[in-house]
Write an enzyme that holds these catalytic residues in place. Structure first.
Site, short mmCIF file in Angstrom:
data_model
loop_
_atom_site.label_atom_id
_atom_site.label_comp_id
_atom_site.label_asym_id
_atom_site.label_seq_id
_atom_site.Cartn_x
_atom_site.Cartn_y
_atom_site.Cartn_z
N SER A 30 2.58 25.63 -11.91
CA SER A 30 2.61 26.89 -12.66
C SER A 30 3.94 27.59 -12.44
O SER A 30 4.55 27.48 -11.37
CB SER A 30 1.47 27.77 -12.15
N LYS B 282 -0.26 26.42 -5.10
CA LYS B 282 0.41 25.50 -6.04
C LYS B 282 1.71 24.97 -5.41
O LYS B 282 2.03 23.78 -5.53
CB LYS B 282 0.72 26.22 -7.35
N ARG C 59 0.56 46.53 -13.84
CA ARG C 59 -0.33 45.76 -12.96
C ARG C 59 0.48 45.31 -11.74
O ARG C 59 1.56 44.74 -11.91
CB ARG C 59 -0.87 44.56 -13.74
N ASN D 24 -16.59 19.69 -11.65
CA ASN D 24 -17.83 20.25 -11.08
C ASN D 24 -18.35 21.43 -11.90
O ASN D 24 -19.29 22.09 -11.49
CB ASN D 24 -17.63 20.64 -9.61
N LYS E 56 -7.62 29.39 -10.56
CA LYS E 56 -6.37 29.92 -11.15
C LYS E 56 -6.30 31.43 -11.29
O LYS E 56 -5.38 31.93 -11.94
CB LYS E 56 -6.17 29.27 -12.51
N GLY F 54 2.27 43.31 -8.97
CA GLY F 54 2.65 41.90 -8.89
C GLY F 54 3.22 41.35 -10.18
O GLY F 54 3.68 40.21 -10.21
N GLY G 208 -12.14 21.77 -18.46
CA GLY G 208 -11.57 23.12 -18.55
C GLY G 208 -10.72 23.32 -19.79
O GLY G 208 -10.65 22.44 -20.67
N THR H 276 4.05 30.40 -11.73
CA THR H 276 3.74 31.32 -10.62
C THR H 276 4.51 30.93 -9.35
O THR H 276 4.74 31.78 -8.49
CB THR H 276 2.23 31.26 -10.31
N TYR I 45 -2.65 32.18 -4.82
CA TYR I 45 -2.71 31.15 -5.86
C TYR I 45 -1.36 30.42 -5.97
O TYR I 45 -1.29 29.19 -5.93
CB TYR I 45 -3.09 31.79 -7.21
P1 NAD Z 1 -9.87 25.93 -16.12
O1 NAD Z 1 -10.52 26.75 -15.06
O2 NAD Z 1 -10.32 26.10 -17.53
O3 NAD Z 1 -9.95 24.37 -15.75
C1 NAD Z 1 -10.03 23.91 -14.43
C2 NAD Z 1 -11.18 22.92 -14.35
O4 NAD Z 1 -11.29 22.44 -13.01
C3 NAD Z 1 -12.52 23.55 -14.72
O5 NAD Z 1 -13.21 22.73 -15.64
C4 NAD Z 1 -13.26 23.61 -13.38
O6 NAD Z 1 -14.67 23.52 -13.53
C5 NAD Z 1 -12.66 22.43 -12.66
N1 NAD Z 1 -12.76 22.51 -11.19
C6 NAD Z 1 -12.49 23.59 -10.41
N2 NAD Z 1 -12.69 23.27 -9.11
C7 NAD Z 1 -13.06 21.96 -9.09
C8 NAD Z 1 -13.42 21.07 -8.04
N3 NAD Z 1 -13.42 21.46 -6.75
N4 NAD Z 1 -13.77 19.80 -8.38
C9 NAD Z 1 -13.79 19.41 -9.66
N5 NAD Z 1 -13.48 20.21 -10.70
C10 NAD Z 1 -13.12 21.48 -10.40
O7 NAD Z 1 -8.29 26.19 -16.01
P2 NAD Z 1 -7.11 25.74 -16.99
O8 NAD Z 1 -6.54 26.95 -17.60
O9 NAD Z 1 -7.54 24.61 -17.83
O10 NAD Z 1 -6.07 25.25 -15.89
C11 NAD Z 1 -5.95 23.88 -15.50
C12 NAD Z 1 -4.93 23.77 -14.39
O11 NAD Z 1 -3.69 24.31 -14.86
C13 NAD Z 1 -5.28 24.55 -13.12
O12 NAD Z 1 -4.90 23.77 -12.00
C14 NAD Z 1 -4.44 25.78 -13.22
O13 NAD Z 1 -4.10 26.31 -11.96
C15 NAD Z 1 -3.20 25.27 -13.94
N6 NAD Z 1 -2.49 26.31 -14.68
C16 NAD Z 1 -3.15 27.06 -15.61
C17 NAD Z 1 -2.48 28.07 -16.29
C18 NAD Z 1 -3.19 28.95 -17.30
O14 NAD Z 1 -2.69 30.04 -17.60
N7 NAD Z 1 -4.32 28.55 -17.87
C19 NAD Z 1 -1.12 28.30 -16.04
C20 NAD Z 1 -0.46 27.49 -15.10
C21 NAD Z 1 -1.16 26.50 -14.42
N1 UDP Z 2 -1.42 42.08 -19.92
C1 UDP Z 2 -1.83 43.31 -20.42
N2 UDP Z 2 -3.17 43.56 -20.48
C2 UDP Z 2 -4.13 42.66 -20.10
C3 UDP Z 2 -3.70 41.39 -19.60
C4 UDP Z 2 -2.34 41.14 -19.51
O1 UDP Z 2 -1.02 44.15 -20.78
O2 UDP Z 2 -5.33 42.96 -20.17
C5 UDP Z 2 0.01 41.77 -19.88
C6 UDP Z 2 0.56 41.44 -18.50
O3 UDP Z 2 0.95 42.62 -17.82
C7 UDP Z 2 1.73 40.51 -18.83
C8 UDP Z 2 1.24 39.78 -20.09
O4 UDP Z 2 0.23 40.61 -20.64
O5 UDP Z 2 2.87 41.27 -19.20
C9 UDP Z 2 0.67 38.39 -19.80
O6 UDP Z 2 -0.31 38.52 -18.78
P1 UDP Z 2 -1.28 37.31 -18.40
O7 UDP Z 2 -2.21 37.82 -17.33
O8 UDP Z 2 -1.89 36.75 -19.63
O9 UDP Z 2 -0.30 36.21 -17.83
P2 UDP Z 2 0.68 36.23 -16.56
O10 UDP Z 2 0.66 37.58 -15.95
O11 UDP Z 2 0.12 35.18 -15.68
O12 UDP Z 2 2.02 35.89 -17.09
#
Ligand code: NAD
Ligand code: UDP
Length: 347
Positions: A133, A161, A301, A33, A93, A303, A11, A135, A157
């Site tokens: 996260s 977490k 938006r 996967n 996510k 939330g 990912g 979140t 979500y």
């Molecule tokens: P991503 O979706 O790009 O990566 C997640 C990977 O997990 C993908 O390759 C997916 O195919 C794999 N996966 C999903 N379900 C699976 C399963 N059951 N078995 C095996 N593999 C599986 O997401 P990312 O942005 O790289 O995020 C990675 C982690 O970080 C996630 O747990 C996400 O919740 C967390 N996270 C992401 C963000 C963000 O904004 N990107 C922010 C905070 C936390």
């Molecule tokens: N946002 C926006 N337009 C979009 C996507 C996001 O204005 O199409 C804004 C959203 O309201 C927030 C910021 O951009 O203020 C970051 O949003 P994102 O979804 O990237 O991250 P998160 O909400 O998880 O912090």
């Protein structure tokens, strides 16, 4: 150098972290996967890591909810060099999707993590870095957000977490020897500076950065800015964006600390401590790509919080890590990826 298992390594964040870990000399087994990724990302990681390093990357297609798949992943490490630590990225996510389908989110994120931890325990592996996260904080009462802020997620979500965080804390209490890092990421963006790997969301991006870069490359017509009347300097939402390479290095720092210190439960924010508004991001991206990003200000938006910014002091103190890359670098590297791969790994 350690033998590590990386779940979800194909990912966005996982692929960049694999590259950093290979460069540091580690041996990796990835289990994924491909639910939200493509094998192409790891092919490119191997290419970027170079011929000497790519022999240290084994890839297992499998699901973390499936004990037999995890067995195959543990078995992919050489018998004389078993898996010593896990970085656990695999999960779902998308906040909106989690509201529509909570069962799937609890299944993958919680049941998947539970199965992974059970398999680790069976193999005597008790070192794990977990992708949590910001979140989990929900709508923060005060910013910047410290790790001691209340955990009060507002969607499935975030609940999933927070539940995994609790499970990890319970494990640490139940049995000595667990080395656990719970990393609460803020907003990861950008790409590796080569432009060869990056974020490849399927369908319409939910997040700001991929949406903006798809407008820049001509895949989408205009950005909707969610709210122009937030209590922020320019009325648009403020977030703490972190370059994905800084984030990858944060994982390396956490892993190094866990491996060299006594067992512990470490919980840190990974963010920059600096808030940027949606309109500041749009302007920075425009100056990087040299094209206008048309946008319309629409309703808030549901939330969303006005401002989400990390207090990064604890990460700096405990990990000796801080973000180094600027907004201009996030835009430059994100644009290099999007421009060279307009349709992501599929193109
Ligand atoms: P991503 O979706 O790009 O990566 C997640 C990977 O997990 C993908 O390759 C997916 O195919 C794999 N996966 C999903 N379900 C699976 C399963 N059951 N078995 C095996 N593999 C599986 O997401 P990312 O942005 O790289 O995020 C990675 C982690 O970080 C996630 O747990 C996400 O919740 C967390 N996270 C992401 C963000 C963000 O904004 N990107 C922010 C905070 C936390
Ligand atoms: N946002 C926006 N337009 C979009 C996507 C996001 O204005 O199409 C804004 C959203 O309201 C927030 C910021 O951009 O203020 C970051 O949003 P994102 O979804 O990237 O991250 P998160 O909400 O998880 O912090």
């Amino acid at each position: 150098m350690a033998q590590l298992l990386i779940t979800g390594g194909a990912g966005f964040i996982g692929s960049h972290t694999c590259l950093v870990l290979l460069a540091a000399g580690h041996h990796l087994v990835v289990i994924d996967n491909y639910d939200n990724s493509s094998p192409e990302s790891l092919r490119r990681v191997a290419e970027l890591a170079g011929p000497g390093a790519s022999g240290r990357l084994a890839v297992v297609e499998g699901d973390i909810r499936n004990a037999a798949d995890l067995e195959r992943a543990f078995a992919a490490a050489p018998a004389d060099q078993p898996i010593e630590g896990v970085i656990h990225f695999a999960g779902l996510k998308a906040v909106g999707e989690s509201v529509r389908d909570p069962l799937r989110y609890w299944d993958v994120n919680l049941s998947g993590s539970r199965q992974l931890l059970a398999s680790m325990q069976a193999h005597g592996c008790r070192t794990i870095v977990f992708s949590s996260s910001c979140t989990v904080y929900g709508l923060p009462e005060t910013v910047p957000i410290r790790e001691t802020a209340p955990i009060q997620p507002i969607n499935p979500y975030g609940h999933s977490k927070a539940a995994v965080e609790q499970l990890l804390a319970d494990l640490a209490t139940s049995e000595q020897g667990w080395r656990i890092a719970r990393l609460r990421y803020f907003n990861p963006v950008g790409a590796h500076p080569s432009g060869r790997i990056g974020e490849d969301p399927s369908g319409i991006p939910n997040n700001l950065f991929p949406f903006v870069s798809q407008v820049a490359v001509g895949r989408r017509e205009r950005l909707q800015v969610f709210g122009g009347d937030w209590p922020t300097p320019d009325g648009s939402g403020v977030r703490d964006y972190i370059h994905v390479m800084d984030l990858a290095e944060g994982h390396q720092a956490a892993l190094d600390k866990l491996m060299k210190e006594a067992p512990q439960l470490l919980t840190v924010n990974l963010g920059s401590g600096r808030g940027l508004s949606v309109l500041e991001v749009v302007r920075a991206f425009e100056s990087t790509c040299g094209r206008p990003i048309p946008y319309t200000i629409v309703e808030r938006r549901p939330g969303d919080a006005a401002i989400t910014v990390a207090d990064p002091a604890l990460a700096s103190e405990r990990l000796g890590w801080r973000t180094r890359r600027s907004l201009a670098e996030m835009c430059r590297d994100g644009w290099a990826w999007q421009n060279a791969n307009p349709t992501g790994y599929g193109g």
